[in-house]
Design an enzyme around this catalytic site. Structure first.
Site, PDB file in Angstrom:
ATOM      1  N   CYS A  14     -28.584  43.979  -7.552  1.00  0.00           N
ATOM      2  CA  CYS A  14     -27.102  43.643  -6.570  1.00  0.00           C
ATOM      3  C   CYS A  14     -26.836  43.181  -5.337  1.00  0.00           C
ATOM      4  O   CYS A  14     -27.269  43.718  -4.178  1.00  0.00           O
ATOM      5  CB  CYS A  14     -26.351  45.454  -6.412  1.00  0.00           C
ATOM      6  SG  CYS A  14     -24.498  44.457  -6.002  1.00  0.00           S
ATOM      7  N   GLU A 118     -25.599  38.636 -11.533  1.00  0.00           N
ATOM      8  CA  GLU A 118     -26.630  39.554 -11.170  1.00  0.00           C
ATOM      9  C   GLU A 118     -26.904  37.910 -12.947  1.00  0.00           C
ATOM     10  O   GLU A 118     -26.727  37.885 -13.558  1.00  0.00           O
ATOM     11  CB  GLU A 118     -26.508  40.724 -12.291  1.00  0.00           C
ATOM     12  CG  GLU A 118     -28.123  41.360 -12.565  1.00  0.00           C
ATOM     13  CD  GLU A 118     -28.689  41.457 -11.635  1.00  0.00           C
ATOM     14  OE1 GLU A 118     -30.251  40.172 -11.758  1.00  0.00           O
ATOM     15  OE2 GLU A 118     -28.662  41.955 -10.766  1.00  0.00           O
TER      16      GLU A 118
END
Length: 238
Positions: A14, A118
């Protein structure tokens, strides 16, 4: 205080996300009694560590919406640059790491988003990484579980910072990365924010992977790799 040795988590994640919802919708969704001026908010398609990010805290009476620097700076830190190593906090170690232990007890926050990115490694061509966007199937706003802290530098200036808590990946996320941010259910947000709530066992139960069937993922342009890029083209499916 004995200071722990700070190491970046090798499997932290993240590191980029978005918040593009209209400001009025953010206010309505998170029921904030006090908040920053609308002029201080700009939709952001590529939020990166070190940025001032939108977050909700509770002062014991009401929810307040404001800006926190992404990258937590513990009160005992000698240098604010430590925040770049603490953009994420592993859910499993919140009660044991000196950087997070105090904040976990009484300085919890909601970090607002409507998607996160991601990168999936592609070994077929020069070992590049393909960015993937993750969001709720409904496309609505969500809150990532976070911690915040106040740090004062030598000249007296205070810096308010935060970190995003991660947990093990759900089956949607697992092929891309072994970790994912903790996305809280709406009904759990008040318990998470309440500074009077110090039931660590109960709080731990909130830090689980979000249901995969409530999320979707799709590849996006590698333009998101550069923080210089920040526009709606970044979230278009390719």
């Amino acid at each position: 205080m004995l200071k722990e040795k700070i190491l970046g988590d090798g499997d932290s994640m993240c590191g980029r996300y978005t918040l593009i919802a209209p400001f009025v919708l953010i206010i309505q969704r998170f029921h904030t009694a006090k908040h920053i001026e609308a002029s201080n908010y700009m939709p952001n398609y590529n939020i990166a560590p070190g940025s001032n990010v939108m977050a909700v805290v509770n002062d014991g009476r009401e929810n307040r919406l404001g800006l926190l620097r992404w990258g937590l700076i513990p009160p005992w830190a000698d240098d604010e640059k430590i925040g770049y190593k603490l953009i994420n906090a592993r859910a499993e170690s919140l009660s044991t790491r000196a950087s997070f232990r105090s904040a976990y007890q009484k300085k919890r926050c909601l970090i607002l988003a409507d998607s996160f990115y991601e990168w999936k490694r592609d070994t077929s061509f020069r070992k590049t990484k393909q960015p993937i966007r993750f969001q709720l199937r409904t496309g609505e706003l969500f809150a990532m579980a976070g911690l915040w802290e106040s740090w004062q530098n030598p000249d007296g200036r205070k810096v308010f910072s935060c970190t995003i808590i991660t947990t093990e990946a759900n089956p949607l996320m697992a092929p891309i990365h072994q970790r994912m941010p903790v996305i809280l259910h709406k009904e759990d947000e008040a318990d998470w924010l309440d500074p009077k709530n110090q039931d660590i066992r109960g709080l731990n139960q909130l830090l689980h992977p979000f249901e995969e069937e409530l999320m979707l993922a799709y590849p996006v342009s590698q333009a998101v790799n550069s923080t210089k890029n920040n526009g709606p083209e970044l979230i278009q499916s390719i």
